[in-house]
Design a protein around this motif. Structure first.
Motif, mmCIF file in Angstrom:
data_model
loop_
_atom_site.group_PDB
_atom_site.id
_atom_site.type_symbol
_atom_site.label_atom_id
_atom_site.label_comp_id
_atom_site.label_asym_id
_atom_site.label_seq_id
_atom_site.Cartn_x
_atom_site.Cartn_y
_atom_site.Cartn_z
ATOM 1 N N MET A 62 -11.239 -17.253 -0.506
ATOM 2 C CA MET A 62 -9.853 -16.856 -0.270
ATOM 3 C C MET A 62 -9.843 -15.356 0.000
ATOM 4 O O MET A 62 -10.309 -14.565 -0.836
ATOM 5 C CB MET A 62 -8.984 -17.178 -1.491
ATOM 6 N N ASN A 63 -9.357 -14.963 1.168
ATOM 7 C CA ASN A 63 -9.343 -13.559 1.559
ATOM 8 C C ASN A 63 -7.915 -13.026 1.533
ATOM 9 O O ASN A 63 -7.015 -13.621 2.131
ATOM 10 C CB ASN A 63 -9.937 -13.401 2.959
ATOM 11 N N PHE A 64 -7.721 -11.907 0.851
ATOM 12 C CA PHE A 64 -6.389 -11.352 0.620
ATOM 13 C C PHE A 64 -6.196 -10.080 1.454
ATOM 14 O O PHE A 64 -7.035 -9.174 1.426
ATOM 15 C CB PHE A 64 -6.190 -11.027 -0.864
ATOM 16 N N PHE A 65 -5.066 -10.025 2.187
ATOM 17 C CA PHE A 65 -4.748 -8.892 3.039
ATOM 18 C C PHE A 65 -3.352 -8.360 2.692
ATOM 19 O O PHE A 65 -2.398 -9.132 2.589
ATOM 20 C CB PHE A 65 -4.765 -9.290 4.519
ATOM 21 N N LYS A 66 -3.266 -7.066 2.543
ATOM 22 C CA LYS A 66 -1.982 -6.417 2.286
ATOM 23 C C LYS A 66 -1.266 -6.156 3.601
ATOM 24 O O LYS A 66 -1.834 -5.573 4.522
ATOM 25 C CB LYS A 66 -2.205 -5.100 1.546
ATOM 26 N N VAL A 67 -0.003 -6.604 3.708
ATOM 27 C CA VAL A 67 0.820 -6.345 4.895
ATOM 28 C C VAL A 67 1.934 -5.388 4.475
ATOM 29 O O VAL A 67 3.040 -5.796 4.095
ATOM 30 C CB VAL A 67 1.390 -7.648 5.490
ATOM 31 N N GLY A 68 1.612 -4.105 4.499
ATOM 32 C CA GLY A 68 2.566 -3.076 4.117
ATOM 33 C C GLY A 68 3.131 -3.314 2.726
ATOM 34 O O GLY A 68 2.436 -3.784 1.816
ATOM 35 N N LYS A 69 4.398 -2.995 2.583
ATOM 36 C CA LYS A 69 5.087 -3.209 1.306
ATOM 37 C C LYS A 69 5.760 -4.578 1.268
ATOM 38 O O LYS A 69 6.469 -4.902 0.312
ATOM 39 C CB LYS A 69 6.148 -2.125 1.106
ATOM 40 N N TYR A 70 5.499 -5.400 2.305
ATOM 41 C CA TYR A 70 6.281 -6.620 2.477
ATOM 42 C C TYR A 70 5.689 -7.825 1.755
ATOM 43 O O TYR A 70 6.374 -8.500 0.996
ATOM 44 C CB TYR A 70 6.442 -6.922 3.970
ATOM 45 N N PHE A 71 4.409 -8.115 2.007
ATOM 46 C CA PHE A 71 3.817 -9.311 1.410
ATOM 47 C C PHE A 71 2.303 -9.235 1.508
ATOM 48 O O PHE A 71 1.731 -8.342 2.156
ATOM 49 C CB PHE A 71 4.336 -10.590 2.084
ATOM 50 N N THR A 72 1.639 -10.212 0.871
ATOM 51 C CA THR A 72 0.186 -10.376 0.971
ATOM 52 C C THR A 72 -0.098 -11.650 1.751
ATOM 53 O O THR A 72 0.524 -12.690 1.508
ATOM 54 C CB THR A 72 -0.458 -10.480 -0.428
ATOM 55 N N LEU A 73 -1.019 -11.567 2.707
ATOM 56 C CA LEU A 73 -1.427 -12.729 3.496
ATOM 57 C C LEU A 73 -2.776 -13.209 2.981
ATOM 58 O O LEU A 73 -3.692 -12.408 2.798
ATOM 59 C CB LEU A 73 -1.504 -12.346 4.970
ATOM 60 N N VAL A 74 -2.896 -14.518 2.744
ATOM 61 C CA VAL A 74 -4.117 -15.098 2.195
ATOM 62 C C VAL A 74 -4.709 -16.080 3.207
ATOM 63 O O VAL A 74 -4.053 -17.034 3.622
ATOM 64 C CB VAL A 74 -3.845 -15.823 0.861
#
Length: 280
Positions: free
Chosen positions: A153-165
Motif C-alpha cells: 500500500m503506497n501513500f501519497f500526500k495531496v496537499g492539505k486536501y487528502f491522502t491517496l493510497v
C-alpha cells in the motif's frame, strides 16, 4: 449572404460564449498548458475528452438513455480547473510520496481524509495514478508492463486536501497476503472516505472484481467504479459494456456511486488531463 447571416451570428455568439468561459477559467485558476489546450478544442472534441459519457449518449437509442446515469456528477469547466489545482505541486501545495506498508498497523497515522485506488492486476491503476500526479513531477509512481508490480500500500500526500493510497492489484501475481492486507485496510481504516474501483472496460466485471465489490458492499464503503481502457475497443463494444456495468451498479450495488467514470489509455500515456477525462 442574408440567408447565412443568422447562422453566422449564432456561430459568433457561440464563439464569444466559449471565449468568455475560457477567460473565466483561466482568471480563476492557474491552469496547466494541457488543460488550456483542451479548453480551446471545438466543442465536440472537448465533450468527447472531458465528458465521455455524454459523448456516448448520442449513440444510444432514446429508450436506453434513461438507464445511463450521465449527470449525477456534472462539474463545470471551472470545477475541473479547481480540481486540477489540487494536483498541481507548488510550495504551498506539497504533493509527495509518504510511505509504504504491507499491514495496516504499518500504515502512517494521518489526520487527512483518504481515498484509495484498487483493481485487478494490469487494469491500469498505476498508470492512472501516475497521470494524476503529472503536474507533480517529483512524485515517482512506477508503472510496469508486467501485471502485479505493486506489492504494498503506497501513500501519497495531496496537499492539505487528502491522502491517496495505491493498493496492490488483485488476481494474477497478487501478493500472497493480499486479502489480509486489503481487507483489513478497507474494513478498519477510519479516515477512508472513498474507494475507486477500477474495472477494465474491454473485459467487463470479472470474478475477482466481484470479490472486491462484495468487500466494499459488506463493509458499507462508498465507492466509485472507474472504467479503464475505454479507447481500446470499438464504440459498439464499449457501449455494450457500459450499459451492462451500469445495469449491474443499478441493480446489484448499494454503496457504489451511480455514475460510471470512464478513462482513456491514450490520455494516461500522454500524461494529459487524466483529471478531466471521465470527469475525474
Amino acid at each position: 449572404m442574408k440567408m447565412a447571416a443568422p447562422g453566422l451570428r449564432h456561430g459568433m455568439r457561440r464563439l464569444l460564449e466559449v471565449s468568455a468561459a475560457l477567460g473565466r477559467v483561466c482568471r480563476a485558476y492557474s491552469t496547466s498548458q494541457a488543460f488550456a489546450e483542451v479548453l480551446r478544442l471545438p466543442r465536440r472534441q472537448l465533450t468527447k475528452l472531458v465528458y465521455p459519457l455524454q459523448d456516448l449518449e448520442q449513440h444510444l437509442a432514446p429508450d436506453a438513455r434513461s438507464d445511463l446515469c450521465l449527470r449525477v456528477f456534472d462539474p463545470s469547466l471551472e470545477d475541473l480547473a479547481r480540481a486540477e489545482s489540487f494536483f498541481t505541486a507548488s510550495p504551498r501545495n506539497r504533493i509527495e510520496y509518504l510511505s509504504s506498508a504491507v499491514r495496516l498497523d504499518h500504515a502512517p497515522d494521518l489526520p487527512r481524509p483518504e481515498v484509495c485506488f484498487i483493481g485487478r492486476s494490469n487494469v491500469g491503476k498505476s498508470s492512472l495514478i501516475k497521470a494524476l500526479f503529472s503536474l507533480a513531477p517529483e512524485v515517482e509512481v512506477r508503472v510496469s508492463q508486467k501485471p502485479g508490480h505493486t506489492k504494498k500500500m503506497n501513500f501519497f500526500k495531496v496537499g492539505k486536501y487528502f491522502t491517496l493510497v495505491d493498493m496492490p492489484g488483485y488476481g494474477y501475481r497478487a501478493p500472497e497476503d493480499f486479502v489480509d492486507m486489503v481487507e483489513t485496510y478497507l474494513k478498519e481504516r477510519r479516515n477512508l472516505k472513498r474507494t475507486f474501483l477500477l474495472v477494465d472496460s474491454v473485459v467487463g466485471i470479472t470474478k475477482t472484481d466481484n470479490i472486491a465489490i462484495e468487500m466494499c458492499e459488506e463493509f458499507a464503503l462508498p465507492y466509485v467504479m472507474v472504467l479503464t481502457k475505454t479507447d481500446k475497443s470499438s464504440k459498439g463494444h464499449l457501449l455494450k459494456q457500459v450499459l451492462q456495468i451500469q445495469k449491474f451498479v443499478n441493480m446489484q450495488t448499494q454503496g457504489c456511486f451511480p455514475q460510471l467514470f470512464p478513462v482513456r489509455c491514450r490520455n494516461l500515456h500522454l500524461g494529459k488531463l487524466p483529471r478531466l477525462s471521465g470527469t475525474m
